[in-house]
Design an enzyme around this catalytic site. Structure first.
Site, PDB file in Angstrom:
ATOM      1  N   ARG A 154      -0.002  -6.656  23.535  1.00  0.00           N
ATOM      2  CA  ARG A 154       1.586  -5.765  22.633  1.00  0.00           C
ATOM      3  C   ARG A 154       1.626  -6.560  21.266  1.00  0.00           C
ATOM      4  NH1 ARG A 154       2.584  -6.472  28.014  1.00  0.00           N
ATOM      5  NH2 ARG A 154       1.858  -5.163  29.792  1.00  0.00           N
ATOM      6  N   LYS A 205       5.942  -8.022  29.688  1.00  0.00           N
ATOM      7  CA  LYS A 205       6.804  -7.373  30.642  1.00  0.00           C
ATOM      8  C   LYS A 205       6.872  -7.841  31.723  1.00  0.00           C
ATOM      9  CE  LYS A 205       5.711  -2.257  28.432  1.00  0.00           C
ATOM     10  NZ  LYS A 205       5.634  -1.029  28.745  1.00  0.00           N
ATOM     11  N   ARG A 263      -5.241  -2.544  20.903  1.00  0.00           N
ATOM     12  CA  ARG A 263      -5.072  -2.641  22.344  1.00  0.00           C
ATOM     13  C   ARG A 263      -5.702  -2.178  23.564  1.00  0.00           C
ATOM     14  NH1 ARG A 263      -1.700  -5.458  26.285  1.00  0.00           N
ATOM     15  NH2 ARG A 263      -0.878  -4.350  28.353  1.00  0.00           N
ATOM     16  N   HIS A 267      -1.228  -5.452  32.651  1.00  0.00           N
ATOM     17  CA  HIS A 267      -0.479  -4.605  33.561  1.00  0.00           C
ATOM     18  C   HIS A 267      -0.876  -4.859  35.643  1.00  0.00           C
ATOM     19  CE1 HIS A 267      -3.155  -1.673  30.583  1.00  0.00           C
ATOM     20  NE2 HIS A 267      -1.612  -2.253  30.215  1.00  0.00           N
ATOM     21  N   TYR A 314      -5.748   3.403  29.401  1.00  0.00           N
ATOM     22  CA  TYR A 314      -5.814   2.952  28.594  1.00  0.00           C
ATOM     23  C   TYR A 314      -7.404   3.044  27.722  1.00  0.00           C
ATOM     24  CZ  TYR A 314      -1.598   0.133  27.334  1.00  0.00           C
ATOM     25  OH  TYR A 314       0.440  -0.151  26.702  1.00  0.00           O
TER      26      TYR A 314
END
Length: 332
Positions: free
Chosen positions: A188, A212, A282, A305, A314
Site C-alpha cells: 500500500r 492495516k 498493487r 488481506h 483486486y
C-alpha cells in the site's frame, strides 16, 4: 422558555407572516383558529434540537477506541473527515439523529458512486454501533439502513506491455526504483511511505511492513527492484533513513502525495490510456502474479488481506489464463 410560551411565540410568528402576505385577513380569527389546532401538539423550539458540542466529543471517543484497535492514522483521519461532514449536514445532537436524517444525507450525495456512498454509510454505522455498545444512545438509527449495491467492476491493473512502457519512461533512478518497489511488493502507499533503508534485508530480498490493523507481514523484492534501489542509494547525497526522500534539501521523507506526484509524472510521460496510481500498481501485482500461476492464499498473505474474497476483487484473470486452466483441468 416553557412549552406554552414557545407555542404562543410560534402562533404569533405564523399570524404575522400570514398578515404580511394577505393583509385583508381577519388577524384575530386566524389566531384563534390556529390556537385551537396547536393545542393538540407539543411544540418545542428548534434550538433544543440544534447541533451541539456532544457530536465532536463522541467522535473523539470513537476515534480513540479505533486507535486502540490498531487502525492506521490514514483510516482514523478518514473517519474524522466523514463524521465531520455528516454532523455538519445533519446539525443535530447525536441522540436526536434518526434513520430519516441519515437517508436524506446519503440521498443528497448526487453524482457519487455507490461504493463511495457505501463507505460513508459504513463509517456512520460503525460510529453509532460504538455509541450503542457504550450505552451513550438508546437506539441505533442505522440498523434499518441497508448497504447500497455496489457496481461490480473489475479491478484496474496494467498489462505487461503497459508496465514495461512505464519502466522505459522513467527518467530518474528514484522514479525507476519507486516503480519497481511498488510493483514487486504489492504494498500500500502508506506502507511504502513509512519504509526505511534499514528495513530491507538485502540478503533475503525482503522486508517487514506494518499494514492495516497494525498487522505485520513480510514482503519480497525482485532482483530488478534491488538493483534500481542500490543505484538510487548511491546517487543520494543525504543520510536520511527513509527509503525514498525528496530531491531537494533538507531531503525529507517522501510523503504519500509526493509518491503519487512522482507516479503521475511517469504516467504522463508514458502517455498510456489508464490512470496510474500506487493502488493500480498493487492491483497489477495481484493480477499478474495470479495469472502466472500463483496460489490465491499466498497472494492474499502478500497483500495483507484478511480474506481471499478481497484478493479476488483486486485481481482479474485474463482470458488466456482462463482458457489455459480450462484445458488443463477439464475432465474429458
Amino acid at each position: 422558555m416553557d412549552t406554552l410560551n414557545i407555542g404562543e411565540q410560534l402562533l404569533s410568528e405564523i399570524v404575522v407572516s400570514l398578515h404580511e402576505l394577505l393583509p385583508g385577513i381577519d388577524f384575530n380569527k386566524v389566531k384563534n383558529n390556529l390556537s385551537g389546532i396547536l393545542a393538540h401538539y407539543k411544540v418545542e423550539h428548534q434550538e433544543d434540537y440544534k447541533y451541539e458540542s456532544d457530536f465532536p466529543d463522541k467522535v473523539k471517543l470513537f476515534i480513540a477506541s479505533k486507535k486502540i484497535e490498531g487502525l492506521s492514522e490514514n483510516t482514523l483521519d478518514g473517519y474524522k473527515r466523514e463524521l465531520r461532514l455528516f454532523s455538519n449536514a445533519v446539525n443535530k445532537k447525536v441522540e436526536h439523529i434518526t434513520s430519516g436524517d441519515i437517508r436524506v444525507y446519503l440521498g443528497n450525495l448526487e453524482g457519487r458512486k455507490m461504493s463511495t456512498i457505501g463507505k460513508k454509510l459504513t463509517t456512520i454505522k460503525s460510529f453509532f454501533s460504538f455509541l450503542l455498545a457504550e450505552e451513550m444512545i438508546q437506539r441505533d438509527p442505522t440498523l434499518k439502513i441497508k448497504q447500497p449495491k455496489e457496481e461490480k467492476r473489475l479491478g484496474k491493473s496494467l498489462t505487461i506491455e503497459e508496465l514495461e512502457l512505464l519502466r522505459e519512461t522513467c527518467k530518474t533512478t528514484r522514479q525507476r526504483a519507486l516503480l519497481e518497489v511498488l510493483y514487486c511488493t504489492g504494498c500500500r502507499l502508506s506502507e511504502i511511505c513509512n519504509l526505511n533503508k534499514s528495513d530491507i534485508n538485502m540478503q533475503n530480498m525482503s522486508c517487514r511492513v506494518i499494514g492495516k490493523g497494525n498487522k505485520e507481514r513480510e514482503v519480497y523484492f525482485s532482483y530488478k527492484a534491488l538493483y534500481h534501489l542500490r543505484k538510487y542509494f548511491l546517487e543520494r547525497p543525504d543520510q536520511n533513513e527513509a527509503l525514498f526522500v525528496s530531491e531537494r534539501r533538507p531531503y525529507g521523507r517522501l510523503s504519500n502525495k509526493g509518491i503519487q506526484r512522482e507516479i503521475d509524472v511517469i504516467e504522463k510521460a508514458a502517455n498510456i490510456d489508464k490512470k496510474v496510481t500506487p493502488h493500480v500498481m498493487r492491483h497489477t501485482f495481484a493480477t499478474l502474479t495470479l495469472n502466472n500461476g500463483a496460489d490465491i492464499t499466498a497472494v492474499q498473505e502478500l497483500l495483507g488481506h484478511s480474506s481471499p474474497e478481497t484478493t479476488l476483487r483486486y485481481a482479474r484473470i485474463t482470458e488466456e489464463r482462463k482458457r489455459e486452466q480450462h484445458k488443463k483441468y477439464l475432465v474429458q
